[in-house]
Each structure stands twice: as structure tokens, then as C-alpha cells.
Design an enzyme around this catalytic site. Sequence first.
Site, PDB file in Angstrom:
ATOM      1  N   LYS A  25       0.832  -1.197   0.000  1.00 36.82           N
ATOM      2  CA  LYS A  25       0.000   0.000   0.000  1.00 36.82           C
ATOM      3  C   LYS A  25       0.873   1.256   0.000  1.00 36.82           C
ATOM      4  O   LYS A  25       0.651   2.165  -0.800  1.00 36.82           O
ATOM      5  CB  LYS A  25      -0.901  -0.025   1.232  1.00 36.82           C
ATOM      6  CG  LYS A  25      -2.126   0.810   1.111  1.00 36.82           C
ATOM      7  CD  LYS A  25      -3.024   0.609   2.330  1.00 36.82           C
ATOM      8  CE  LYS A  25      -3.689  -0.757   2.306  1.00 36.82           C
ATOM      9  NZ  LYS A  25      -4.282  -1.095   3.617  1.00 36.82           N
ATOM     10  N   ARG A  93      -3.176   3.127   8.308  1.00 38.47           N
ATOM     11  CA  ARG A  93      -3.457   1.970   7.450  1.00 38.47           C
ATOM     12  C   ARG A  93      -2.350   0.935   7.485  1.00 38.47           C
ATOM     13  O   ARG A  93      -1.170   1.265   7.440  1.00 38.47           O
ATOM     14  CB  ARG A  93      -3.644   2.438   6.006  1.00 38.47           C
ATOM     15  CG  ARG A  93      -4.488   3.667   5.871  1.00 38.47           C
ATOM     16  CD  ARG A  93      -4.565   4.176   4.445  1.00 38.47           C
ATOM     17  NE  ARG A  93      -5.177   3.217   3.543  1.00 38.47           N
ATOM     18  CZ  ARG A  93      -5.250   3.401   2.228  1.00 38.47           C
ATOM     19  NH1 ARG A  93      -4.699   4.464   1.656  1.00 38.47           N
ATOM     20  NH2 ARG A  93      -5.836   2.487   1.476  1.00 38.47           N
ATOM     21  N   GLY A 102      -7.992  -7.306   3.900  1.00 37.00           N
ATOM     22  CA  GLY A 102      -8.830  -7.250   5.094  1.00 37.00           C
ATOM     23  C   GLY A 102      -8.306  -8.014   6.298  1.00 37.00           C
ATOM     24  O   GLY A 102      -8.993  -8.114   7.301  1.00 37.00           O
ATOM     25  N   MET A 104      -5.583  -7.380   8.153  1.00 36.45           N
ATOM     26  CA  MET A 104      -5.081  -6.534   9.235  1.00 36.45           C
ATOM     27  C   MET A 104      -5.982  -5.318   9.362  1.00 36.45           C
ATOM     28  O   MET A 104      -7.007  -5.235   8.711  1.00 36.45           O
ATOM     29  CB  MET A 104      -3.641  -6.154   8.949  1.00 36.45           C
ATOM     30  CG  MET A 104      -2.714  -7.349   9.075  1.00 36.45           C
ATOM     31  SD  MET A 104      -1.073  -6.945   8.568  1.00 36.45           S
ATOM     32  CE  MET A 104      -1.304  -6.525   6.874  1.00 36.45           C
ATOM     33  N   ARG A 342      -2.893  -1.719  -6.488  1.00 34.13           N
ATOM     34  CA  ARG A 342      -2.071  -2.918  -6.345  1.00 34.13           C
ATOM     35  C   ARG A 342      -2.382  -3.826  -7.526  1.00 34.13           C
ATOM     36  O   ARG A 342      -3.412  -3.660  -8.192  1.00 34.13           O
ATOM     37  CB  ARG A 342      -2.374  -3.644  -5.039  1.00 34.13           C
ATOM     38  CG  ARG A 342      -3.812  -4.091  -4.956  1.00 34.13           C
ATOM     39  CD  ARG A 342      -4.117  -4.740  -3.626  1.00 34.13           C
ATOM     40  NE  ARG A 342      -5.554  -4.901  -3.483  1.00 34.13           N
ATOM     41  CZ  ARG A 342      -6.207  -4.902  -2.337  1.00 34.13           C
ATOM     42  NH1 ARG A 342      -5.556  -4.758  -1.221  1.00 34.13           N
ATOM     43  NH2 ARG A 342      -7.504  -5.070  -2.298  1.00 34.13           N
ATOM     44  N   HIS A 464     -15.186  -9.061   0.044  1.00 29.70           N
ATOM     45  CA  HIS A 464     -14.163  -9.930   0.620  1.00 29.70           C
ATOM     46  C   HIS A 464     -14.240 -11.334   0.018  1.00 29.70           C
ATOM     47  O   HIS A 464     -13.239 -11.908  -0.403  1.00 29.70           O
ATOM     48  CB  HIS A 464     -14.369  -9.989   2.141  1.00 29.70           C
ATOM     49  CG  HIS A 464     -13.421 -10.918   2.838  1.00 29.70           C
ATOM     50  ND1 HIS A 464     -13.764 -12.223   3.132  1.00 29.70           N
ATOM     51  CD2 HIS A 464     -12.154 -10.745   3.251  1.00 29.70           C
ATOM     52  CE1 HIS A 464     -12.738 -12.796   3.726  1.00 29.70           C
ATOM     53  NE2 HIS A 464     -11.753 -11.932   3.814  1.00 29.70           N
ATOM     54  N   SER A 788      14.707 -42.963 -11.439  1.00 25.41           N
ATOM     55  CA  SER A 788      13.484 -42.189 -11.326  1.00 25.41           C
ATOM     56  C   SER A 788      13.069 -42.221  -9.857  1.00 25.41           C
ATOM     57  O   SER A 788      12.869 -43.293  -9.291  1.00 25.41           O
ATOM     58  CB  SER A 788      12.386 -42.790 -12.204  1.00 25.41           C
ATOM     59  OG  SER A 788      11.199 -42.052 -12.043  1.00 25.41           O
ATOM     60  N   CYS A 855       8.899 -39.516 -10.433  1.00 28.64           N
ATOM     61  CA  CYS A 855       7.582 -39.957 -10.888  1.00 28.64           C
ATOM     62  C   CYS A 855       6.562 -40.030  -9.748  1.00 28.64           C
ATOM     63  O   CYS A 855       5.500 -40.593  -9.902  1.00 28.64           O
ATOM     64  CB  CYS A 855       7.697 -41.301 -11.589  1.00 28.64           C
ATOM     65  SG  CYS A 855       8.358 -42.590 -10.538  1.00 28.64           S
ATOM     66  N   TYR A 875      13.882 -34.563 -15.696  1.00 28.45           N
ATOM     67  CA  TYR A 875      12.457 -34.404 -15.991  1.00 28.45           C
ATOM     68  C   TYR A 875      11.618 -34.693 -14.760  1.00 28.45           C
ATOM     69  O   TYR A 875      12.087 -35.307 -13.798  1.00 28.45           O
ATOM     70  CB  TYR A 875      12.031 -35.321 -17.152  1.00 28.45           C
ATOM     71  CG  TYR A 875      12.062 -36.795 -16.818  1.00 28.45           C
ATOM     72  CD1 TYR A 875      10.968 -37.416 -16.204  1.00 28.45           C
ATOM     73  CD2 TYR A 875      13.182 -37.571 -17.097  1.00 28.45           C
ATOM     74  CE1 TYR A 875      10.998 -38.764 -15.875  1.00 28.45           C
ATOM     75  CE2 TYR A 875      13.225 -38.912 -16.779  1.00 28.45           C
ATOM     76  CZ  TYR A 875      12.133 -39.501 -16.161  1.00 28.45           C
ATOM     77  OH  TYR A 875      12.166 -40.822 -15.824  1.00 28.45           O
TER      78      TYR A 875
HETATM   79  P1  ADP Z   1      -7.511  -2.580   3.563  1.00 33.63           P
HETATM   80  O1  ADP Z   1      -6.098  -2.952   3.433  1.00 33.63           O
HETATM   81  O2  ADP Z   1      -8.261  -3.449   4.474  1.00 33.63           O
HETATM   82  O3  ADP Z   1      -8.151  -2.362   2.226  1.00 33.63           O
HETATM   83  P2  ADP Z   1      -7.242   0.280   3.769  1.00 33.63           P
HETATM   84  O4  ADP Z   1      -6.081   0.833   4.486  1.00 33.63           O
HETATM   85  O5  ADP Z   1      -7.128   0.299   2.286  1.00 33.63           O
HETATM   86  O6  ADP Z   1      -7.553  -1.154   4.316  1.00 33.63           O
HETATM   87  O7  ADP Z   1      -8.465   1.144   4.240  1.00 33.63           O
HETATM   88  C1  ADP Z   1      -9.786   0.700   4.391  1.00 33.63           C
HETATM   89  C2  ADP Z   1     -10.733   1.622   3.625  1.00 33.63           C
HETATM   90  O8  ADP Z   1     -10.604   2.958   4.034  1.00 33.63           O
HETATM   91  C3  ADP Z   1     -10.485   1.618   2.142  1.00 33.63           C
HETATM   92  O9  ADP Z   1     -11.722   1.601   1.478  1.00 33.63           O
HETATM   93  C4  ADP Z   1      -9.760   2.883   1.900  1.00 33.63           C
HETATM   94  O10 ADP Z   1      -9.977   3.349   0.606  1.00 33.63           O
HETATM   95  C5  ADP Z   1     -10.350   3.807   2.947  1.00 33.63           C
HETATM   96  N1  ADP Z   1      -9.377   4.820   3.329  1.00 33.63           N
HETATM   97  C6  ADP Z   1      -8.154   4.596   3.829  1.00 33.63           C
HETATM   98  N2  ADP Z   1      -7.497   5.748   4.018  1.00 33.63           N
HETATM   99  C7  ADP Z   1      -8.344   6.746   3.648  1.00 33.63           C
HETATM  100  C8  ADP Z   1      -8.228   8.172   3.597  1.00 33.63           C
HETATM  101  N3  ADP Z   1      -7.107   8.793   3.959  1.00 33.63           N
HETATM  102  N4  ADP Z   1      -9.293   8.856   3.168  1.00 33.63           N
HETATM  103  C9  ADP Z   1     -10.418   8.218   2.798  1.00 33.63           C
HETATM  104  N5  ADP Z   1     -10.591   6.890   2.810  1.00 33.63           N
HETATM  105  C10 ADP Z   1      -9.561   6.150   3.230  1.00 33.63           C
HETATM  106 MG    MG Z   2      -7.626  -1.155   0.836  1.00 36.82          MG
END
Ligand code: ADP
Ligand code: MG
Length: 906
Positions: A25, A93, A102, A104, A342, A464, A788, A855, A875
Amino acid sequence: MKRVYSFGNGVAEGAGLGKETLGGKGAGLAEMTALGIPVPPGFTIETSVCADVSRGASLDGIRPEVESALVKLEHDADKHFGDPENPLLVSVRSGARSSMPGMMDTILNLGLTSRTVKGLAARSGDRFAFDCRRRFLEMYGDVVLRVPRHEFEKAMKEVKKARGVSSDADLSAADLAEIVRRDEQIVRQRTGHDFPDDPREQLWGAIGAVFRSWENERAKTYRKLHHIPDDWGTAVSVQAMVFGNRGETSATGVAFTRDPASGERKFYGEFLPNAQGEDVVAGLRTPRPLNADGSGLSLEETMPRAYADLQLVRERLEKRFRDMQDLEFTIEEDKLYLLQTRNGKRTGFAAVRIATDMVDEGLIDAEEAVARVEPEQLVQLLAPIFDGKEKDAAVKQGRLLGKGLPAGPGAACGRIALTAERAVAMAGKGEPVVLVREETSPEDIAGMHAAAGILTTRGGATSHAAVVARGMGRTCIVGAGEITVDHAHKEIRSKSLKAAEGDWISIDGTTGEVLIGKLSTRPSEVLQVTIEGTIKPEDSAVHRAFTRILEWADARRRLGVRANADTPNDARIARLFGAEGIGLCRTEHMFFEARRIVAVREMILAETLAERRAALAKILPMQREDFLGIFREMGDRPVTIRLLDPPLHEFLPHDDDTMQKTATELGVSIEKIRERTHALKETNPMLGHRGCRLGITNPEIYEMQVRAIFEAAAAAMREGLHPNPEIMIPLVGARGEFERLRVLVEDSAKKVIAEAGLEIPYKVGTMIEVPRAALRANRIALNCDFFSFGTNDLTQMTYGYSRDDVGTFLPVYIAEGILPEDPFSSLDQYGVGELVAIGTRRGREVKPKLKVGICGEHGGDPRSIEFFNHVGLDYVSCSPFRVPVARLAAARASLAEKNVGTSSTA
Ligand code: ADP
Ligand code: MG
Ligand code: MG
């Protein structure tokens, strides 16, 4: 030493540092900022700090750096932390090197205190301010203060109920203020303290908690399933908030630059107006599409300017990252901001399509395309699909329970499980399971893994469930809204139908249909082209992409790929999938067939050599036919034929009825059969009178088999073919065993060759499947043409238990950490793998050109293949259906050795 990196206003200190340091991220935010894409400013604390925190270190070491990054952030955002007039709010974040959707924690709207909430309200309205505050209380309360989330949810539900509203959007400012009051109360009761009212205290609490979320149970489980090392750690990004919940000109959404299910090059995603963060993926409200679809609800139609900006971002990101991107964005009062990018998770279908399309678009080369497709993803392209006619009939019969969004292609049938725990328990008994949930959460991960298919009734294609299922290659349908899950009655229902937990359902992850009952399946499109010939190659885009990837792989691999095949039909499938030979043809399967077993039993029961030979003479023509059929399929490709391996008692009847029948058929007494069965009983079936030992005591059996092989080869040659038999002696543990049998094979072969008056090339080698053979390889190899590795038996003998035992105690061992992983499903380098390495090395010490293959099951396992490539095998041989997987895995192993990046989807 720098450990905190700022980004904002077009400048990113961490640009180019990559995921290892900044997490996925943080790296994405830095790169996007550097590209000039609008990203709210912030800073990222690098992953190495997480390892320190895990070891119990305090955060004091990074305090000065964070403080100065915060000063810069305030400057870039033109807002101040804790300022009652114009407060800076931030998100804190998590973000690991490899995406863990999701798993962490993330906290939004941090910096809201009793004072700043008033300032925010004065500037932007009460409703907005209280909505932000209640979201912050919930997230911080849950993640940092460890107050169970459902308590906050309950408070919200109660207020909604009291006001008679069903959607969050209908709550008034006063309602939200009431929820805030209740949430604060919950925190007070639960923790004995007031909610922290100092922004800096909040910030440090959040940073610590997000680092610690690396160690939560679901993150650990996810890492185990995806082989992510525990010591990588997460980075923490602190970023100025932008607000998608600022009314109808604001929104939040997620997008893929291409369709993650089919791979089609079209923009794909969903959004929600007046919403924040996770609202889209949480499935609370039904998200809207990005592209105009005539509904008038799409982003393209409702916010055309932001949509156009997003299109530009899409193109720039694909150019920059040269891969399909998964984006998070927020629109605040018509202005677009990017919050995450990503490499997007994708199905196997999408993986091959995107990789080949990107080669055509000049974004990547063929080598990179090979590295982009995970070998296991090809399995999806071969997985069965439902029979169209049967499905239509089921729909006509009224068995269609509902429809949802197709999120993971394929066909899955199974018994309904309504919780992840049930799914795990039912799957543990060997039952196929379909996990049915309203929506999945990271806690469900083990259940999703255990299930053959996943069905949710809420949530969109980026929920999710959809994301995780795609990553696991599971068949998945999401958002089947007509279906309700009734936990009280343990059943699922739609308007007129219902099914109980434990009942069968069938889900079609390609069309989104959910049907009651069990449907039969038929071969996938790729199989219909490759094996059945019912679809012409030019009519299948999927098949074309599949073959292109494999052709590119073939040009880049060193390891050969063969198949294990015992019948002409298996040999045919293997050849059509690109096998370069047969690495293991087991001859005992030919003995078991109904017509033949009688002759085999007659042979076993014979009292004299002459009688035994007479019985064997009956088997000879049948074996010859089998071999001829296989030679016809394989042409001049090598065919490794293993002489008889199992102990003889396996061929004798064990129950009274069959014993009686056999006695009558052979004209002997049942007592005689009992007596012989008893005499042949083994105390240690693994190491007893079988394989080469049987060959030594009963040479007439191997003589017959060798004759059958060479007579078949001679017949094939007369048909104009050039067969290439390789005779393999099983279970050798000492050089003497092999030498004795080599002479036997050669003598028998020479006789047939002389009779036929033909030149038939052949090789004689051995299977290395007992530990002693691997250790004595430098003796055994002296007169041996090939090795083999039989890693199935080698695994059993090394670990001392068989695959059948595994069901009972191996899962416990793995859970308790006694064994790192299932040695039967993946080669353990320090057990069997080590013996393979030693055996290969010692064999080649005396015979440098010794041909060495494998094998066992491991021949089709991508991680094991990488190891075999590394130790220099010639192989691998695997089941016919895994040949494409092995071809791709072998190429990726070669590329990895050259140090070309492996998967970018990780
Ligand atoms: P995850 O890794 O679980 O996706 P994120 O860090 O991306 O967690 O954040 C969870 C949600 O919050 C995401 O939808 C993200 O876009 C939103 N979000 C995170 N930071 C900000 C921010 N600075 N302003 C607005 N929305 C945010
Ligand atoms: Mg995210
Ligand atoms: Mg064996």
C-alpha cells in the site's frame, strides 16, 4: 537511519523503494504520488519497524521522525492535528509486502476529539461530523481498545430501530449524535476510561495497534495458507482523510483496470455515493456500477467528470505497473482521489488472458507473461463445468434457488455449510462443501479454504468473498440477494424454495446460478478443444491464450515433463497435454482387470514352475496389447515401464465369496486359496516380498513382462513407429538387486529382439524409492541407465507413515507445528528432498550423464518442481491432467533461477 517516508503534492520520498520496505500500500501511494496522480498526503513507516514491535520494542525510536513527518503532512494538507477550527483527520493503514485483503486493521477519521468534532461540524455540517466520529469510535474502539465490534453495531441497530429507518443514509444528525453518545458510553463501560481525547495519544495508540494486527489470528492463518513469511511485517501509512461521505457529490469505490473474472480489457468496478471506506466491500448497501449501463445510476452517468479522471488514472497506472491494477478511490465533492493501487487478484481465466493480451499490447514480453500466471491457476481452466442441458432441465424443474454475481468461475456441488467451522468439519469428513454466508469476513478464511464453492447473499464483485475466492481459485458467487440465510432454522431460502444445512446445492461460478441438488459436470472448454475435439481450436479464445502461455513456457524450461500413464487412453491425454514421454507406466494395473485377474491368480496358486509359466503365457498377449496401445500413442517418446511392484497377496481374493468363486473358476479348493493367502501375508507390506525381490525369487514374471514389452515394441516398429521403451526395476535398495535383474531383462530382451530380427533401442534403470537406494546411488548407478525417484514411497519410508495415516493425525501435527506442512502434498526439502538431492549427486558422481527423473505425486507440485529444477533433475513426471501445470512450473523455475521476478500477483 530513515524509517519514515513522506508523500504529498507530487513528491514521494519513498518512490522506488518498493514493497519490501513500504509494504504494497505504501509503495503504491508513493508511486502514484510521484506520477502526479491525486493522492491525499501522508507518510509511511517502513515494515522493519513491525518486526521490532513484534519483538516487544517500543515505538520511541521512531517518534522524532514521525513528528517531523506529521509537521510536513500538516503543511501539505493545510490543516492541523487537533485544530478545533480546521482539524486534520488521518487514516492509519496497514499494508504488507504482499496483499492480505482485510486481514489486518485500518482506522479512519483519527484526530476527531470532543473539540475537533465541533470544528468539523461548524465547517461541514453536523450530520457529516457525527458520521465521521461514530465510524472513528467504532474502528478505534475495536482495533485499539479491543471493545467487541458487535457492541457498537448493536447500538447503531437500536437507534435505527427506534427511528424506524433501515439504511444508514437515512439517519439524521441527531440520530448519529445519539449513536456517538452511546459508543462513548460503551467504551467507558468496557475499558473503565474515557475515549482518548488527545489526537497524539490516538495516533500512537493506532500506530501500535496496526503494527500488532500483523500478529492477529486471521492474519497468521492467511500467511500460512499463502506461504507468506511471518517476519515480513506490515508497514503503517498515516494519510490525510478525504471524504466520500460528504453528500451526493461524494463517493467511494473500487475498480479493476480489467475484468478480474474473465480478463477482458474493460474497466470494472463499483462505487457508492455518500459513503466512506469499506462501505462498498462491506455489502451493507448495493453498490453501483462504474460504466454506464442505462440504469442512470453509474458513475459514468452521475459523476462524468470524476469518471473521466478515473479513466485517465487507469491508463497511467497500467502503463506504469504493466499489470492489471485493483484501485481504491474516493470522490470528495466531485474531486477524485486515489487511495490504493495494487496488482489485482484474478481468476486463472483472467490471468492467462491478461498476460497474453499485455504481450500483444507491448506492455510485457513473453517471459514476463509466463511469470504472471501461477501454475495452479491453470487447474481452473481444466476444471469441469456443469452440463448445460442438465442445468436447463433443473431450472425448468424449478430448482433455481437464485442468482448472484459470478465471482469465481467453475462448477461446484457440495453440501451446504452455514458457518466456516461447519465447513471445516464437514470437509474434514471428506464431504464436498459449499459455504453459504450472508457475507464473508476474514474470520471465515479457513472455511473458505475447506469449501469447494462459496456463496454469499450480500456484497459485490469486489467484496471480501469475491477477492479471497479468486485468490484461492474457488468457485464463487456473491450477492445472491434473493436468497436469505436463516441461522435459527439452519437453512437457506428464496421466495419458494429452501434447502437445509447439509443438503446438496450446485453453484455455477461462471453464470451466477444457484441450484438445489447435485448436478453432473462435463469437461471444461479447454478440455473440449484439447481432448474431446468437440470445439475447434479457432473457436476458443481461452484455449488460445492457454496454449500460447504454455508454448512460451516450453521455450523457457530446462526440465522435461512426462506423465504417469498406465493405459493407452491416459497416454493419449498426456500426449495431448504436451507430455514428452511417460515417466511411469505401472504394470500391475493391467493385472487387476476383471478378465486377467483369473489368470494372475492361477499363476499365484500354481505349484510348479511349468504351471506358473502356463498361466503367465495367458497374461502375455494381454500385456502386449496394452504396451502396443501405449507405444502407438507415444510414438518415439520414451516410455518408462515399471515391472511388477506389489506383493502377490494383493491379487488374491480376501472375502469368502470371491474366494469361493475363484476356487470354482480355477478348479482348486477354497482351502488352498486360504492357505496361499495366509502364506503370502506380509508383516511389513512396504518392505516385504515385492518389487525387485519378487523379481529375483520369481524371474518368470519379469521375463513374461519383458517379452510382452519387446514383442509390443517389435509390432510397433512393423507399423512404422520408433518406440523407446525404458524398463524400470522397482524397490531396489542394493546394487546387487539391480545387477541381477538387469541381466534378466537384457537376456529376455535379446531373445525377443533376435526373434524379431529388429534393432530395438532400450534402457534399463531403477526407481529410487527406498532411502537406502538414495544413499547407495553411487553403487547402483554404475550399470544403470536412469534413475526415477519414487517420492511417494520415499515419503512414506522417510516419515514412517503412509498417505492413509495422514487423515488421522497429520492435520494435528501441522496445527501444532510438529511438522511444517504436509509432506505428501509438497516436497519437504529436508526429508525426502534431501534424499533426492543426495541420490542425484551420488549417482552422477560415477555416471555424470545419468538421466534422473521423478515420478511421484510431487512431480506435479509447483514448489517441488522448483526444487527438482534446482537439484538438476532431467524431468518430472505427473498425472496427465497436471502436465500443463508442470510445464508452466518448470518454466517459472528456470526463470526464477535466472532471477527474473516471479509472480506479480502475489
Ligand atoms: P484494507 O487494506 O483493508 O483495504 P485500507 O487501508 O485500504 O484497508 O483502508 C480501508 C478503507 O478505508 C479503504 O476503502 C480505503 O480506501 C479507505 N481509506 C483509507 N485511508 C483513507 C483516507 N485517507 N481517506 C479516505 N478513505 C480512506
Ligand atoms: Mg484497501
Ligand atoms: Mg513404490
